[in-house]
Design a protein around this motif. Structure first.
Motif, mmCIF file in Angstrom:
data_model
loop_
_atom_site.group_PDB
_atom_site.id
_atom_site.type_symbol
_atom_site.label_atom_id
_atom_site.label_comp_id
_atom_site.label_asym_id
_atom_site.label_seq_id
_atom_site.Cartn_x
_atom_site.Cartn_y
_atom_site.Cartn_z
ATOM 1 N N GLU A 131 -0.038 -0.176 -5.869
ATOM 2 C CA GLU A 131 -0.751 1.052 -6.230
ATOM 3 C C GLU A 131 -0.991 2.096 -5.266
ATOM 4 O OE1 GLU A 131 -2.108 2.360 -9.508
ATOM 5 O OE2 GLU A 131 -0.489 0.745 -9.889
ATOM 6 N N ILE A 132 -1.212 1.408 -4.071
ATOM 7 C CA ILE A 132 -1.621 2.175 -2.739
ATOM 8 C C ILE A 132 -0.068 3.084 -2.468
ATOM 9 C CG2 ILE A 132 -1.396 0.907 -0.744
ATOM 10 C CD1 ILE A 132 -3.877 2.233 0.206
ATOM 11 N N GLU A 152 -3.447 -12.755 -1.746
ATOM 12 C CA GLU A 152 -3.180 -11.710 -0.893
ATOM 13 C C GLU A 152 -1.821 -11.460 -0.906
ATOM 14 O OE1 GLU A 152 -4.372 -12.081 3.232
ATOM 15 O OE2 GLU A 152 -2.950 -11.153 3.794
ATOM 16 N N GLU A 153 -1.135 -10.354 -0.858
ATOM 17 C CA GLU A 153 0.376 -9.971 -0.743
ATOM 18 C C GLU A 153 0.690 -9.338 0.723
ATOM 19 O OE1 GLU A 153 2.947 -9.413 -3.124
ATOM 20 O OE2 GLU A 153 4.001 -8.225 -1.627
ATOM 21 N N LYS A 154 0.200 -8.280 1.100
ATOM 22 C CA LYS A 154 0.579 -7.648 2.412
ATOM 23 C C LYS A 154 -0.371 -6.749 2.913
ATOM 24 C CE LYS A 154 4.672 -5.567 4.323
ATOM 25 N NZ LYS A 154 5.651 -4.656 4.383
ATOM 26 N N PHE A 155 -0.768 -6.827 4.204
ATOM 27 C CA PHE A 155 -1.633 -6.041 4.857
ATOM 28 C C PHE A 155 -2.994 -6.353 4.443
ATOM 29 C CE2 PHE A 155 1.453 -2.306 6.085
ATOM 30 C CZ PHE A 155 2.222 -3.286 6.719
ATOM 31 N N GLY A 156 -3.252 -7.550 3.931
ATOM 32 C CA GLY A 156 -4.963 -7.940 3.556
ATOM 33 C C GLY A 156 -5.039 -7.513 2.015
ATOM 34 N N LEU A 157 -4.005 -7.016 1.284
ATOM 35 C CA LEU A 157 -4.136 -6.429 0.048
ATOM 36 C C LEU A 157 -3.548 -7.283 -1.054
ATOM 37 C CD1 LEU A 157 -3.481 -2.519 0.403
ATOM 38 C CD2 LEU A 157 -5.568 -3.904 0.262
ATOM 39 N N CYS A 158 -3.839 -7.418 -2.265
ATOM 40 C CA CYS A 158 -3.054 -8.131 -3.313
ATOM 41 C C CYS A 158 -1.844 -7.237 -4.024
ATOM 42 C CB CYS A 158 -4.171 -8.494 -4.393
ATOM 43 S SG CYS A 158 -4.592 -6.998 -5.351
ATOM 44 N N LEU A 160 -4.110 11.535 13.243
ATOM 45 C CA LEU A 160 -3.968 10.719 12.255
ATOM 46 C C LEU A 160 -4.765 10.079 11.439
ATOM 47 C CD1 LEU A 160 -1.835 8.790 10.995
ATOM 48 C CD2 LEU A 160 -2.001 7.176 12.977
ATOM 49 N N THR A 161 -4.759 10.238 10.286
ATOM 50 C CA THR A 161 -5.992 9.888 9.329
ATOM 51 C C THR A 161 -5.329 8.881 8.423
ATOM 52 O OG1 THR A 161 -5.925 11.398 7.629
ATOM 53 C CG2 THR A 161 -7.235 11.880 9.769
ATOM 54 N N PHE A 162 -6.267 7.939 7.560
ATOM 55 C CA PHE A 162 -5.706 7.094 6.743
ATOM 56 C C PHE A 162 -5.488 7.923 5.245
ATOM 57 C CE2 PHE A 162 -6.968 3.939 3.104
ATOM 58 C CZ PHE A 162 -5.920 3.316 3.267
ATOM 59 N N ALA A 163 -6.168 8.753 5.115
ATOM 60 C CA ALA A 163 -6.064 9.609 4.027
ATOM 61 C C ALA A 163 -6.504 11.070 3.894
ATOM 62 C CB ALA A 163 -7.032 8.856 2.652
ATOM 63 N N SER A 164 -5.726 11.635 3.007
ATOM 64 C CA SER A 164 -5.967 13.104 3.214
ATOM 65 C C SER A 164 -6.186 14.053 1.889
ATOM 66 C CB SER A 164 -4.729 13.721 3.958
ATOM 67 O OG SER A 164 -4.516 14.994 3.658
ATOM 68 N N LYS A 189 -2.540 9.996 0.289
ATOM 69 C CA LYS A 189 -3.341 11.070 -0.473
ATOM 70 C C LYS A 189 -4.800 10.190 -0.623
ATOM 71 C CE LYS A 189 -2.961 13.017 -4.606
ATOM 72 N NZ LYS A 189 -2.277 13.355 -5.803
ATOM 73 N N TYR A 190 -5.798 11.030 -0.472
ATOM 74 C CA TYR A 190 -7.442 10.506 -0.737
ATOM 75 C C TYR A 190 -7.478 10.198 -2.274
ATOM 76 C CZ TYR A 190 -12.372 9.589 -0.153
ATOM 77 O OH TYR A 190 -13.641 9.267 -0.541
ATOM 78 N N ASP A 191 -6.822 9.015 -2.692
ATOM 79 C CA ASP A 191 -7.195 9.093 -4.261
ATOM 80 C C ASP A 191 -7.008 7.534 -4.691
ATOM 81 O OD1 ASP A 191 -6.777 9.732 -6.907
ATOM 82 O OD2 ASP A 191 -4.873 10.232 -6.991
ATOM 83 N N LYS A 192 -7.601 7.150 -5.643
ATOM 84 C CA LYS A 192 -7.280 5.710 -6.181
ATOM 85 C C LYS A 192 -7.669 4.776 -5.083
ATOM 86 C CE LYS A 192 -4.341 7.263 -9.643
ATOM 87 N NZ LYS A 192 -2.937 7.661 -9.879
ATOM 88 N N VAL A 193 -6.768 3.643 -4.673
ATOM 89 C CA VAL A 193 -6.949 2.701 -3.686
ATOM 90 C C VAL A 193 -7.155 3.245 -2.424
ATOM 91 C CG1 VAL A 193 -5.943 0.411 -2.749
ATOM 92 C CG2 VAL A 193 -5.288 1.193 -5.209
ATOM 93 N N ALA A 194 -6.837 4.362 -2.134
ATOM 94 C CA ALA A 194 -7.032 4.669 -0.714
ATOM 95 C C ALA A 194 -8.456 5.201 -0.593
ATOM 96 C CB ALA A 194 -6.193 5.883 -0.448
ATOM 97 N N LYS A 195 -8.943 5.678 -1.761
ATOM 98 C CA LYS A 195 -10.522 6.149 -1.628
ATOM 99 C C LYS A 195 -11.210 4.917 -1.722
ATOM 100 C CE LYS A 195 -12.189 9.976 -4.596
ATOM 101 N NZ LYS A 195 -12.075 10.788 -5.801
ATOM 102 N N ASP A 196 -10.859 3.835 -2.735
ATOM 103 C CA ASP A 196 -11.784 2.680 -2.722
ATOM 104 C C ASP A 196 -11.717 1.989 -1.381
ATOM 105 O OD1 ASP A 196 -11.844 2.983 -5.240
ATOM 106 O OD2 ASP A 196 -10.329 1.487 -5.743
ATOM 107 N N ILE A 197 -10.755 1.868 -0.682
ATOM 108 C CA ILE A 197 -10.828 1.600 0.596
ATOM 109 C C ILE A 197 -11.653 2.174 1.643
ATOM 110 C CG2 ILE A 197 -9.368 0.906 2.856
ATOM 111 C CD1 ILE A 197 -7.128 0.195 0.747
#
Ligand SMILES: [Zn+2]
Length: 206
Positions: A28-29, A16-22, A202-206, A56-64
């Motif tokens: 990438e995010i 794990e790196e930061k905020f629970g992500l590798c 406030l949303t996580f992705a857009s 942006k609602y893309d890649k890693v954000a979309k996966d999450i």
């Protein structure tokens, strides 16, 4: 905040790196981070005052988002809340109450949880600002993903209600994804009917 695991809450990689992500997911995010509040073109005058999305609602954000919603990876709500807290601090967003966008009773039964409520709870822990699940979805709607653009505005019209005295309060509405703004608008309208002074989305992705 996070369990003792060394696995990425998104992709499952060890370390794990930061905020629970590798390291990979975290690096990438950050590439799709949105820095300021976003301005969109709406077909009507919207009831919310400001909109912020972390990514942006893309890649890693979309996966999450997909893993949180459809794979029962509820711990991802903590990852999302951490990034949201960063955006709140960066933009010095001030508010009195956190309110999640509700889902219908039918979907709640199917999924077992409302992802926006999970995010609101985690964000409340990080900000020490209370949350209240005070918007009710009074009509069942078809998934917004089935509609394009303006039809999304008709699909969610009048589906939200609120019975809470919000006199003079600034509300932070939280949700996973911001698309056309239709859901945020009608939810904000319900809050303003309850005398909310200001509504910030406030949303996580857009
Ligand atoms: Zn990862």
């Amino acid at each position: 905040m996070f369990p003792e695991t060394k696995y990425c809450l998104n992709c499952g990689r060890l370390q794990e790196e930061k905020f629970g992500l590798c390291t990979f997911c975290y690096t990438e995010i950050l590439k799709i981070k949105l820095s300021k509040s976003v301005v969109y073109a709406y077909p009507i005058e919207v009831a919310f005052d400001e909109v912020y999305s972390v990514f942006k609602y893309d890649k890693v954000a979309k996966d999450i988002v997909r893993r949180l919603k459809y794979k029962e990876k509820v711990e991802l709500s903590k990852v999302i809340a951490f990034f949201m807290k960063d955006t709140i601090d960066e933009n010095k967003i001030k508010f009195d109450l956190i309110v999640p966008i509700p889902i219908s009773k039918k979907r709640l039964k199917l999924r077992g949880y409302n992802q926006a409520l999970l995010i609101a709870k985690e964000l409340s822990k990080l900000t020490f600002i209370p949350f209240k699940d005070c918007i009710e979805k009074i009509k069942d709607t078809k998934s917004q993903t089935l509609f394009k653009d303006e039809n999304r505005w008709y699909n969610v019209k009048g589906v939200f209600d609120c019975n809470e005295d919000l006199q003079g309060k600034t509300i932070l509405i939280v949700d996973d994804v911001f698309t056309t703004g239709a859901t945020a608008h009608y939810a904000s309208e319900a809050l303003k009917k309850c005398k909310a002074k200001k509504v910030i989305v406030l949303t996580f992705a857009s």
